[in-house]
Write an enzyme that holds these catalytic residues in place. Structure first.
Site, PDB file in Angstrom:
ATOM      1  N   GLY A  19      -3.364   9.242   0.481  1.00  0.00           N
ATOM      2  CA  GLY A  19      -3.376   7.919  -0.152  1.00  0.00           C
ATOM      3  C   GLY A  19      -4.544   7.124   0.383  1.00  0.00           C
ATOM      4  O   GLY A  19      -5.563   7.684   0.788  1.00  0.00           O
ATOM      5  N   CYS A  20      -4.422   5.821   0.406  1.00  0.00           N
ATOM      6  CA  CYS A  20      -5.467   4.954   0.946  1.00  0.00           C
ATOM      7  C   CYS A  20      -5.710   5.303   2.416  1.00  0.00           C
ATOM      8  O   CYS A  20      -4.774   5.474   3.187  1.00  0.00           O
ATOM      9  CB  CYS A  20      -5.043   3.497   0.815  1.00  0.00           C
ATOM     10  SG  CYS A  20      -6.157   2.323   1.613  1.00  0.00           S
ATOM     11  N   PHE A  21      -6.981   5.407   2.809  1.00  0.00           N
ATOM     12  CA  PHE A  21      -7.269   5.884   4.166  1.00  0.00           C
ATOM     13  C   PHE A  21      -7.182   4.828   5.260  1.00  0.00           C
ATOM     14  O   PHE A  21      -7.244   5.151   6.443  1.00  0.00           O
ATOM     15  CB  PHE A  21      -8.610   6.618   4.247  1.00  0.00           C
ATOM     16  CG  PHE A  21      -9.804   5.965   3.601  1.00  0.00           C
ATOM     17  CD1 PHE A  21      -9.930   4.593   3.481  1.00  0.00           C
ATOM     18  CD2 PHE A  21     -10.846   6.763   3.109  1.00  0.00           C
ATOM     19  CE1 PHE A  21     -11.051   4.016   2.908  1.00  0.00           C
ATOM     20  CE2 PHE A  21     -11.972   6.199   2.538  1.00  0.00           C
ATOM     21  CZ  PHE A  21     -12.078   4.820   2.430  1.00  0.00           C
TER      22      PHE A  21
END
Length: 217
Positions: A19-21
């Site tokens: 997902g978003c890092f």
């Protein structure tokens, strides 16, 4: 204050897309045995990806870890349990669930872990397991994103553009300021990281305030 940014020991790499890092940068950075983290783009073929022009790459975290202190299986356990998005619902490639293995041992462990996780689920898992290819570091403002929101702390530890990707201290504090790691671990870390009393107290306050909260982007 002599901040101990660098740890020079033999290490291995692990690379995950979950997902978003921003969230996983904090999540992994505060784990004992993790030496450094950096976020970026990988898994695709588009040359020189950027955040606004990522092509077929995925947001990933690249981890340097000490295999005498933490195992790849430990990292996989964290991978499976802390995705920002669903492991079963299709999502665009930028945020897909992805394991990029660096050797045959990692491939075997990742494949076995996927089988075990799939056996627990009533739905098909969409995680892909592929060889690690080129890794393109994300822009500076993405590195240690949560830590960079604390400008006085950043200045106090002398964090530079290079250290955003190479500093052990930055990786640890990027987790502590969002409430990860726990107070006991942080207290034991203070002398190891080289933090002075004022800096330690600031981080302590952030840890108390945010502990138990959810990671998000």
């Amino acid at each position: 204050m002599i901040v101990k940014h660098e740890i020079n020991v033999p290490y291995r790499k692990a690379t995950f897309g979950m997902g978003c890092f921003w969230g996983c940068d904090s999540l992994f950075g505060v784990m004992d045995g993790v030496l450094r983290t950096r976020v970026g783009y990988s898994g695709g073929t588009t040359p020189d990806p950027e955040y606004r022009n990522m092509g077929d790459h995925t947001e990933v975290i690249e981890i340097d870890y000490d295999p005498t202190k933490i195992s790849y299986a430990d990292l996989l356990d964290k991978f499976w349990n802390f995705h920002e998005y669903s492991l079963t619902a299709p999502i665009k490639r930028q945020y897909m669930s992805l394991i990029l293995y660096h050797d045959e041992e990692q491939k075997q462990l990742a494949t076995q872990s996927l089988k075990e996780e799939a056996a627990k689920s009533s739905e098909e898992l969409i995680t892909e397991i592929i060889p690690a290819g080129a890794f393109y570091p994300a822009e500076d403002y993405h590195q240690k994103y949560r830590l960079q929101g604390h400008s006085d702390l950043v200045d106090a530890i002398g964090l530079t553009r290079k250290l955003l990707q190479t500093s052990h201290v930055a990786a640890r504090l990027n987790g502590y300021v969002v409430g990860l790691g726990g107070m006991e671990q942080f207290e034991s870390d203070i002398p190891k990281l080289g933090l002075d009393d004022k800096t330690a107290e600031y981080v302590r306050e952030q840890l108390r305030k945010n502990e138990g909260g959810m990671l998000y982007c």
